[in-house]
Design an enzyme around this catalytic site. Structure first.
Site, PDB file in Angstrom:
ATOM      1  N   LYS A 126       0.843  -1.210   0.043  1.00 13.97           N
ATOM      2  CA  LYS A 126      -0.053   0.008   0.034  1.00 13.97           C
ATOM      3  C   LYS A 126       0.874   1.063  -0.043  1.00 13.97           C
ATOM      4  O   LYS A 126       0.697   2.060  -0.752  1.00 13.97           O
ATOM      5  CB  LYS A 126      -1.065  -0.204   1.203  1.00 13.97           C
ATOM      6  CG  LYS A 126      -1.879  -1.381   1.446  1.00 13.97           C
ATOM      7  CD  LYS A 126      -2.948  -1.534   0.188  1.00 13.97           C
ATOM      8  CE  LYS A 126      -3.809  -2.590   0.466  1.00 13.97           C
ATOM      9  NZ  LYS A 126      -3.154  -3.857   0.955  1.00 13.97           N
ATOM     10  N   LYS A 161      -8.761   1.281   4.597  1.00 12.88           N
ATOM     11  CA  LYS A 161      -7.976  -0.026   4.393  1.00 12.88           C
ATOM     12  C   LYS A 161      -6.883  -0.313   5.289  1.00 12.88           C
ATOM     13  O   LYS A 161      -6.131   0.709   5.474  1.00 12.88           O
ATOM     14  CB  LYS A 161      -7.697  -0.644   2.881  1.00 12.88           C
ATOM     15  CG  LYS A 161      -6.740   0.320   2.029  1.00 12.88           C
ATOM     16  CD  LYS A 161      -6.747   0.145   0.639  1.00 12.88           C
ATOM     17  CE  LYS A 161      -6.334   1.224  -0.186  1.00 12.88           C
ATOM     18  NZ  LYS A 161      -6.212   0.802  -1.667  1.00 12.88           N
ATOM     19  N   ARG A 211      -5.198  -4.748 -13.054  1.00 11.65           N
ATOM     20  CA  ARG A 211      -3.719  -5.373 -12.609  1.00 11.65           C
ATOM     21  C   ARG A 211      -2.806  -5.167 -13.748  1.00 11.65           C
ATOM     22  O   ARG A 211      -3.175  -5.906 -14.981  1.00 11.65           O
ATOM     23  CB  ARG A 211      -3.816  -6.685 -12.269  1.00 11.65           C
ATOM     24  CG  ARG A 211      -2.682  -7.485 -11.901  1.00 11.65           C
ATOM     25  CD  ARG A 211      -1.684  -6.804 -10.866  1.00 11.65           C
ATOM     26  NE  ARG A 211      -2.327  -6.788  -9.573  1.00 11.65           N
ATOM     27  CZ  ARG A 211      -2.371  -7.458  -8.861  1.00 11.65           C
ATOM     28  NH1 ARG A 211      -1.977  -8.728  -8.854  1.00 11.65           N
ATOM     29  NH2 ARG A 211      -2.980  -7.077  -7.561  1.00 11.65           N
ATOM     30  N   ARG A 226     -10.403  -6.230 -12.920  1.00 13.11           N
ATOM     31  CA  ARG A 226     -11.178  -6.938 -12.155  1.00 13.11           C
ATOM     32  C   ARG A 226     -12.505  -6.131 -11.748  1.00 13.11           C
ATOM     33  O   ARG A 226     -12.236  -5.027 -10.942  1.00 13.11           O
ATOM     34  CB  ARG A 226     -10.410  -7.191 -10.972  1.00 13.11           C
ATOM     35  CG  ARG A 226      -9.352  -8.206 -11.296  1.00 13.11           C
ATOM     36  CD  ARG A 226      -8.009  -8.155 -10.397  1.00 13.11           C
ATOM     37  NE  ARG A 226      -7.539  -6.856 -10.243  1.00 13.11           N
ATOM     38  CZ  ARG A 226      -6.664  -6.494  -9.342  1.00 13.11           C
ATOM     39  NH1 ARG A 226      -6.110  -7.515  -8.485  1.00 13.11           N
ATOM     40  NH2 ARG A 226      -6.154  -5.486  -9.193  1.00 13.11           N
ATOM     41  N   ARG A 234     -15.883  -3.940  -4.195  1.00 13.76           N
ATOM     42  CA  ARG A 234     -14.484  -4.538  -4.604  1.00 13.76           C
ATOM     43  C   ARG A 234     -14.263  -5.346  -5.762  1.00 13.76           C
ATOM     44  O   ARG A 234     -15.246  -6.009  -6.074  1.00 13.76           O
ATOM     45  CB  ARG A 234     -14.046  -5.249  -3.338  1.00 13.76           C
ATOM     46  CG  ARG A 234     -13.894  -4.461  -1.880  1.00 13.76           C
ATOM     47  CD  ARG A 234     -13.615  -5.229  -0.686  1.00 13.76           C
ATOM     48  NE  ARG A 234     -14.752  -6.420  -0.733  1.00 13.76           N
ATOM     49  CZ  ARG A 234     -14.824  -7.269   0.148  1.00 13.76           C
ATOM     50  NH1 ARG A 234     -13.850  -7.479   1.036  1.00 13.76           N
ATOM     51  NH2 ARG A 234     -15.853  -8.184   0.173  1.00 13.76           N
ATOM     52  N   ASP A 274      -1.882  -2.044  -9.365  1.00 14.43           N
ATOM     53  CA  ASP A 274      -3.242  -1.854  -9.139  1.00 14.43           C
ATOM     54  C   ASP A 274      -3.611  -0.446  -9.554  1.00 14.43           C
ATOM     55  O   ASP A 274      -3.166   0.446  -9.126  1.00 14.43           O
ATOM     56  CB  ASP A 274      -3.920  -2.201  -7.960  1.00 14.43           C
ATOM     57  CG  ASP A 274      -3.718  -3.728  -7.715  1.00 14.43           C
ATOM     58  OD1 ASP A 274      -3.470  -4.602  -8.583  1.00 14.43           O
ATOM     59  OD2 ASP A 274      -4.172  -4.164  -6.396  1.00 14.43           O
ATOM     60  N   GLU A 282      -1.918   0.488  -5.709  1.00 12.61           N
ATOM     61  CA  GLU A 282      -1.147  -0.433  -4.727  1.00 12.61           C
ATOM     62  C   GLU A 282       0.099  -0.737  -5.836  1.00 12.61           C
ATOM     63  O   GLU A 282       0.023  -0.893  -6.991  1.00 12.61           O
ATOM     64  CB  GLU A 282      -1.908  -1.680  -4.519  1.00 12.61           C
ATOM     65  CG  GLU A 282      -2.822  -1.316  -3.227  1.00 12.61           C
ATOM     66  CD  GLU A 282      -3.343  -2.804  -2.751  1.00 12.61           C
ATOM     67  OE1 GLU A 282      -2.827  -3.637  -3.014  1.00 12.61           O
ATOM     68  OE2 GLU A 282      -4.740  -2.590  -2.093  1.00 12.61           O
ATOM     69  N   ASN A 284       2.265  -4.253  -6.036  1.00  8.27           N
ATOM     70  CA  ASN A 284       2.363  -5.761  -5.278  1.00  8.27           C
ATOM     71  C   ASN A 284       3.599  -6.279  -5.836  1.00  8.27           C
ATOM     72  O   ASN A 284       3.835  -6.544  -6.950  1.00  8.27           O
ATOM     73  CB  ASN A 284       0.933  -6.392  -6.192  1.00  8.27           C
ATOM     74  CG  ASN A 284      -0.294  -6.014  -5.505  1.00  8.27           C
ATOM     75  OD1 ASN A 284      -0.820  -6.407  -4.492  1.00  8.27           O
ATOM     76  ND2 ASN A 284      -0.905  -5.076  -6.238  1.00  8.27           N
TER      77      ASN A 284
END
Length: 318
Positions: A126, A161, A211, A226, A234, A274, A282, A284
Protein backbone atom coordinates in the site's frame (compact mmCIF):
# COMPACT_ATOMS: atom_id res chain seq x y z
CA UNK A 1 21.61 -22.92 -19.48
CA UNK A 2 19.88 -25.28 -17.05
CA UNK A 3 19.21 -23.58 -13.73
CA UNK A 4 18.36 -24.98 -10.33
CA UNK A 5 15.20 -23.10 -9.31
CA UNK A 6 13.76 -23.25 -5.80
CA UNK A 7 10.21 -22.04 -5.15
CA UNK A 8 9.10 -20.63 -1.80
CA UNK A 9 5.31 -20.70 -1.95
CA UNK A 10 2.16 -21.54 -0.07
CA UNK A 11 1.36 -25.29 0.13
CA UNK A 12 1.35 -26.62 -3.43
CA UNK A 13 -1.38 -29.15 -2.64
CA UNK A 14 -3.86 -26.31 -2.03
CA UNK A 15 -3.33 -24.11 -5.09
CA UNK A 16 -5.87 -23.66 -7.91
CA UNK A 17 -3.70 -24.16 -10.96
CA UNK A 18 -6.09 -22.46 -13.41
CA UNK A 19 -5.42 -19.13 -11.68
CA UNK A 20 -2.08 -19.64 -10.00
CA UNK A 21 0.74 -17.48 -11.36
CA UNK A 22 3.40 -19.39 -9.41
CA UNK A 23 2.25 -22.57 -11.15
CA UNK A 24 2.61 -20.82 -14.53
CA UNK A 25 6.19 -19.92 -13.58
CA UNK A 26 6.97 -23.50 -12.58
CA UNK A 27 5.53 -24.87 -15.82
CA UNK A 28 7.71 -22.48 -17.83
CA UNK A 29 10.84 -23.25 -15.82
CA UNK A 30 10.31 -26.96 -16.36
CA UNK A 31 9.61 -26.44 -20.09
CA UNK A 32 13.01 -24.73 -20.37
CA UNK A 33 14.78 -27.67 -18.78
CA UNK A 34 15.42 -26.01 -15.44
CA UNK A 35 15.45 -28.19 -12.31
CA UNK A 36 12.57 -27.37 -9.97
CA UNK A 37 12.86 -27.62 -6.19
CA UNK A 38 9.99 -27.09 -3.77
CA UNK A 39 10.82 -25.41 -0.48
CA UNK A 40 8.79 -27.18 2.18
CA UNK A 41 6.72 -24.44 3.86
CA UNK A 42 8.27 -23.27 7.10
CA UNK A 43 11.62 -24.95 6.45
CA UNK A 44 13.86 -21.96 5.75
CA UNK A 45 16.59 -21.91 8.39
CA UNK A 46 20.18 -20.97 9.14
CA UNK A 47 22.68 -23.71 10.04
CA UNK A 48 26.30 -22.84 10.81
CA UNK A 49 25.78 -19.40 9.30
CA UNK A 50 24.42 -20.77 6.02
CA UNK A 51 20.90 -20.36 4.61
CA UNK A 52 19.27 -23.79 4.21
CA UNK A 53 15.85 -25.31 3.55
CA UNK A 54 14.10 -28.61 3.17
CA UNK A 55 14.16 -28.97 -0.63
CA UNK A 56 12.23 -31.55 -2.63
CA UNK A 57 12.73 -32.14 -6.35
CA UNK A 58 9.49 -31.17 -8.08
CA UNK A 59 7.75 -32.05 -11.35
CA UNK A 60 4.57 -30.28 -12.50
CA UNK A 61 1.95 -30.85 -15.16
CA UNK A 62 -1.08 -28.83 -16.26
CA UNK A 63 -3.64 -31.32 -14.93
CA UNK A 64 -6.11 -30.11 -12.30
CA UNK A 65 -6.47 -33.62 -10.86
CA UNK A 66 -2.74 -34.40 -10.61
CA UNK A 67 -0.53 -31.32 -10.97
CA UNK A 68 2.66 -32.10 -9.02
CA UNK A 69 5.02 -34.82 -7.88
CA UNK A 70 7.52 -34.34 -5.07
CA UNK A 71 10.59 -36.35 -4.15
CA UNK A 72 11.61 -36.84 -0.53
CA UNK A 73 12.75 -33.51 0.94
CA UNK A 74 16.34 -33.07 2.09
CA UNK A 75 17.95 -30.29 4.10
CA UNK A 76 20.23 -28.51 1.62
CA UNK A 77 22.05 -25.17 1.39
CA UNK A 78 20.20 -22.61 -0.71
CA UNK A 79 23.56 -21.74 -2.24
CA UNK A 80 23.12 -24.90 -4.35
CA UNK A 81 20.30 -23.08 -6.17
CA UNK A 82 20.73 -20.58 -8.99
CA UNK A 83 17.35 -18.89 -8.52
CA UNK A 84 14.83 -18.70 -5.69
CA UNK A 85 11.29 -17.53 -6.43
CA UNK A 86 9.79 -15.96 -3.29
CA UNK A 87 6.04 -16.33 -3.85
CA UNK A 88 4.27 -16.68 -0.51
CA UNK A 89 1.17 -14.56 -0.02
CA UNK A 90 0.90 -11.74 2.53
CA UNK A 91 0.62 -10.84 5.33
CA UNK A 92 4.17 -9.56 5.54
CA UNK A 93 4.41 -10.50 9.20
CA UNK A 94 7.41 -11.34 11.37
CA UNK A 95 7.64 -14.86 9.90
CA UNK A 96 7.71 -13.43 6.37
CA UNK A 97 10.31 -10.83 7.32
CA UNK A 98 12.53 -13.44 8.96
CA UNK A 99 12.30 -15.64 5.85
CA UNK A 100 13.29 -12.66 3.70
CA UNK A 101 16.39 -12.14 5.86
CA UNK A 102 17.38 -15.78 5.35
CA UNK A 103 16.84 -15.37 1.60
CA UNK A 104 19.05 -12.30 1.77
CA UNK A 105 21.81 -14.52 3.16
CA UNK A 106 21.36 -16.84 0.18
CA UNK A 107 21.46 -13.82 -2.11
CA UNK A 108 24.79 -12.79 -0.59
CA UNK A 109 26.10 -16.25 -1.54
CA UNK A 110 25.25 -15.64 -5.21
CA UNK A 111 21.65 -16.85 -5.50
CA UNK A 112 19.27 -14.68 -7.57
CA UNK A 113 16.19 -14.13 -5.39
CA UNK A 114 13.01 -12.97 -7.18
CA UNK A 115 11.93 -10.54 -5.86
CA UNK A 116 14.86 -8.99 -4.02
CA UNK A 117 14.51 -9.66 -0.26
CA UNK A 118 15.46 -6.10 0.73
CA UNK A 119 12.80 -4.76 -1.63
CA UNK A 120 10.21 -7.11 -0.17
CA UNK A 121 10.92 -5.64 3.26
CA UNK A 122 11.03 -2.03 2.11
CA UNK A 123 8.04 -1.92 -0.23
CA UNK A 124 4.80 -2.31 1.68
CA UNK A 125 2.25 -2.89 -1.05
CA UNK A 126 0.00 0.00 0.00
CA UNK A 127 2.70 2.49 1.01
CA UNK A 128 4.94 1.78 -2.00
CA UNK A 129 2.45 3.44 -4.32
CA UNK A 130 2.94 6.68 -2.37
CA UNK A 131 6.56 6.82 -3.56
CA UNK A 132 4.93 8.06 -6.78
CA UNK A 133 2.46 10.69 -5.49
CA UNK A 134 1.83 12.11 -8.96
CA UNK A 135 0.31 8.72 -9.88
CA UNK A 136 -1.94 8.32 -6.82
CA UNK A 137 -5.36 9.58 -5.71
CA UNK A 138 -5.58 11.80 -2.61
CA UNK A 139 -4.45 9.61 0.29
CA UNK A 140 -3.73 9.79 3.99
CA UNK A 141 -2.03 7.21 6.21
CA UNK A 142 -2.34 7.59 9.97
CA UNK A 143 -2.97 5.91 13.31
CA UNK A 144 -4.97 8.95 14.39
CA UNK A 145 -8.73 8.60 13.90
CA UNK A 146 -9.25 12.38 13.93
CA UNK A 147 -6.80 12.82 11.04
CA UNK A 148 -8.61 10.20 8.97
CA UNK A 149 -12.05 11.63 9.86
CA UNK A 150 -10.86 15.05 8.69
CA UNK A 151 -9.73 13.50 5.40
CA UNK A 152 -13.14 11.86 4.97
CA UNK A 153 -14.83 15.19 5.66
CA UNK A 154 -12.66 16.84 2.98
CA UNK A 155 -13.36 14.24 0.29
CA UNK A 156 -16.82 13.03 1.25
CA UNK A 157 -16.57 9.51 -0.19
CA UNK A 158 -13.57 7.36 0.71
CA UNK A 159 -12.12 3.88 0.91
CA UNK A 160 -10.44 2.76 4.15
CA UNK A 161 -8.05 -0.18 4.33
CA UNK A 162 -5.30 -1.79 6.42
CA UNK A 163 -1.71 -1.72 5.18
CA UNK A 164 -1.17 -5.48 5.36
CA UNK A 165 -4.30 -6.92 3.72
CA UNK A 166 -4.73 -8.72 0.40
CA UNK A 167 -7.57 -9.97 -1.77
CA UNK A 168 -9.84 -7.10 -0.75
CA UNK A 169 -10.03 -8.16 2.88
CA UNK A 170 -11.01 -5.51 5.46
CA UNK A 171 -11.57 -2.75 2.89
CA UNK A 172 -14.42 -0.36 3.74
CA UNK A 173 -16.25 2.23 1.67
CA UNK A 174 -17.57 5.17 3.74
CA UNK A 175 -19.20 8.56 3.23
CA UNK A 176 -19.04 11.58 5.45
CA UNK A 177 -21.57 11.16 8.24
CA UNK A 178 -21.58 7.35 8.10
CA UNK A 179 -22.43 6.23 11.68
CA UNK A 180 -19.97 3.31 11.34
CA UNK A 181 -16.86 5.46 10.74
CA UNK A 182 -15.72 5.45 14.37
CA UNK A 183 -15.96 1.69 14.81
CA UNK A 184 -14.29 1.09 11.43
CA UNK A 185 -11.38 3.32 12.43
CA UNK A 186 -11.15 1.68 15.85
CA UNK A 187 -10.95 -1.70 14.10
CA UNK A 188 -8.45 -0.72 11.39
CA UNK A 189 -6.13 1.22 13.72
CA UNK A 190 -6.59 -1.17 16.66
CA UNK A 191 -7.49 1.78 18.81
CA UNK A 192 -4.74 4.02 17.49
CA UNK A 193 -1.91 1.45 17.47
CA UNK A 194 -1.81 0.54 13.78
CA UNK A 195 -1.54 2.61 10.61
CA UNK A 196 -4.53 2.65 8.27
CA UNK A 197 -4.97 4.18 4.83
CA UNK A 198 -7.78 6.35 3.49
CA UNK A 199 -8.11 7.19 -0.20
CA UNK A 200 -10.62 9.27 -2.10
CA UNK A 201 -13.19 6.90 -3.60
CA UNK A 202 -12.68 6.43 -7.34
CA UNK A 203 -16.01 5.83 -9.13
CA UNK A 204 -14.03 4.37 -12.05
CA UNK A 205 -13.88 1.16 -9.99
CA UNK A 206 -17.15 0.29 -11.72
CA UNK A 207 -15.06 -0.22 -14.90
CA UNK A 208 -12.56 -2.38 -13.04
CA UNK A 209 -9.48 -2.41 -10.81
CA UNK A 210 -6.76 -2.98 -13.41
CA UNK A 211 -3.82 -5.28 -12.69
CA UNK A 212 -0.81 -4.26 -14.78
CA UNK A 213 2.14 -6.66 -14.70
CA UNK A 214 5.71 -5.35 -14.88
CA UNK A 215 8.62 -7.62 -15.81
CA UNK A 216 11.98 -6.07 -14.96
CA UNK A 217 10.35 -2.64 -15.14
CA UNK A 218 8.54 -3.16 -18.47
CA UNK A 219 4.75 -3.60 -18.69
CA UNK A 220 2.95 -6.55 -20.26
CA UNK A 221 0.86 -4.86 -23.01
CA UNK A 222 -2.44 -6.09 -21.57
CA UNK A 223 -3.98 -5.73 -18.12
CA UNK A 224 -6.69 -7.64 -16.28
CA UNK A 225 -9.56 -5.40 -15.20
CA UNK A 226 -11.20 -6.93 -12.14
CA UNK A 227 -14.77 -5.73 -12.23
CA UNK A 228 -17.03 -5.64 -9.14
CA UNK A 229 -20.16 -7.75 -9.37
CA UNK A 230 -23.65 -7.09 -7.99
CA UNK A 231 -23.66 -4.79 -4.97
CA UNK A 232 -19.98 -5.44 -4.19
CA UNK A 233 -17.71 -2.38 -4.59
CA UNK A 234 -14.45 -4.38 -4.53
CA UNK A 235 -13.08 -5.70 -7.79
CA UNK A 236 -10.66 -8.25 -6.31
CA UNK A 237 -11.07 -11.70 -7.84
CA UNK A 238 -10.97 -13.13 -4.30
CA UNK A 239 -13.97 -10.92 -3.49
CA UNK A 240 -15.97 -12.19 -6.49
CA UNK A 241 -14.78 -9.74 -9.16
CA UNK A 242 -14.89 -10.72 -12.83
CA UNK A 243 -11.63 -10.57 -14.78
CA UNK A 244 -11.64 -8.93 -18.21
CA UNK A 245 -8.47 -8.48 -20.24
CA UNK A 246 -7.80 -5.14 -21.93
CA UNK A 247 -4.97 -3.40 -23.76
CA UNK A 248 -3.09 -0.84 -21.70
CA UNK A 249 -4.22 2.76 -22.10
CA UNK A 250 -1.86 5.68 -22.66
CA UNK A 251 -2.26 6.59 -18.96
CA UNK A 252 -1.53 3.00 -17.90
CA UNK A 253 1.71 3.10 -19.89
CA UNK A 254 2.62 6.46 -18.37
CA UNK A 255 2.19 5.07 -14.85
CA UNK A 256 4.24 1.98 -15.75
CA UNK A 257 6.99 4.18 -17.20
CA UNK A 258 6.96 6.33 -14.07
CA UNK A 259 7.13 3.39 -11.64
CA UNK A 260 9.01 0.71 -13.56
CA UNK A 261 12.59 2.05 -13.49
CA UNK A 262 12.62 2.52 -9.70
CA UNK A 263 11.22 -0.96 -9.08
CA UNK A 264 13.75 -2.44 -11.47
CA UNK A 265 16.53 -0.62 -9.61
CA UNK A 266 15.32 -2.22 -6.38
CA UNK A 267 15.42 -5.74 -7.87
CA UNK A 268 11.65 -6.09 -8.23
CA UNK A 269 11.62 -8.31 -11.31
CA UNK A 270 7.92 -9.28 -11.22
CA UNK A 271 5.44 -6.69 -9.95
CA UNK A 272 1.71 -6.07 -10.19
CA UNK A 273 0.40 -2.50 -10.29
CA UNK A 274 -3.21 -1.86 -9.30
CA UNK A 275 -4.74 1.03 -11.23
CA UNK A 276 -8.28 2.38 -10.93
CA UNK A 277 -9.17 4.83 -13.67
CA UNK A 278 -6.12 7.07 -13.97
CA UNK A 279 -4.68 6.37 -10.52
CA UNK A 280 -2.16 3.95 -9.04
CA UNK A 281 -3.50 2.47 -5.79
CA UNK A 282 -1.10 -0.40 -4.93
CA UNK A 283 2.26 -1.86 -5.91
CA UNK A 284 2.19 -5.65 -5.42
CA UNK A 285 5.65 -7.15 -4.95
CA UNK A 286 5.09 -10.29 -2.86
CA UNK A 287 3.04 -12.62 -5.06
CA UNK A 288 1.33 -10.74 -7.92
CA UNK A 289 -1.11 -12.81 -9.95
CA UNK A 290 -3.11 -12.75 -13.22
CA UNK A 291 -0.56 -14.50 -15.46
CA UNK A 292 -2.83 -17.38 -16.37
CA UNK A 293 -5.89 -15.24 -17.03
CA UNK A 294 -4.00 -12.90 -19.37
CA UNK A 295 -2.17 -15.78 -21.10
CA UNK A 296 -5.51 -17.44 -21.83
CA UNK A 297 -7.27 -14.33 -23.13
CA UNK A 298 -4.44 -13.00 -25.32
CA UNK A 299 -2.38 -16.09 -26.18
CA UNK A 300 0.62 -14.79 -24.23
CA UNK A 301 3.43 -16.49 -22.36
CA UNK A 302 4.07 -14.03 -19.52
CA UNK A 303 6.10 -16.54 -17.51
CA UNK A 304 8.27 -16.98 -20.59
CA UNK A 305 9.02 -13.26 -20.67
CA UNK A 306 9.73 -13.40 -16.94
CA UNK A 307 12.22 -16.25 -17.33
CA UNK A 308 13.91 -14.40 -20.19
CA UNK A 309 14.51 -11.58 -17.68
CA UNK A 310 15.60 -13.98 -14.91
CA UNK A 311 18.05 -15.79 -17.19
CA UNK A 312 19.45 -12.48 -18.46
CA UNK A 313 19.97 -11.22 -14.90
CA UNK A 314 21.58 -14.49 -13.89
CA UNK A 315 23.92 -14.39 -16.88
CA UNK A 316 24.95 -10.79 -16.17
CA UNK A 317 25.77 -11.69 -12.55
CA UNK A 318 27.96 -14.64 -13.59
Amino acid sequence: MNLHVAVVMDPIAKIKIAKDSTFAMMLEAQRRGHHLNYVVPGSLAVVNGQAVAQLASLAVQDDSSDWYKLATPKLRPLSEMDVVLMRTDPPVDSAYLHDSIILGMAQAEGVLVVNDPQGLRDLNEKLAALLFPDCCPPTVVSRDAATIREFISSHGHCVLKPLDGMGGRSIFMVREGDPNINVILETLTEGGKTLAMAQRYLPEIAQGDKRILLIDGEPVPFCLARIPQGTEFRGNLAAGGRGEGRPLTERDRWIAARVGPELRRRGMIFVGLDVIGDYLTEVNVTSPTCIRELDLQFDLNIAGTLFDAIEARRERRH
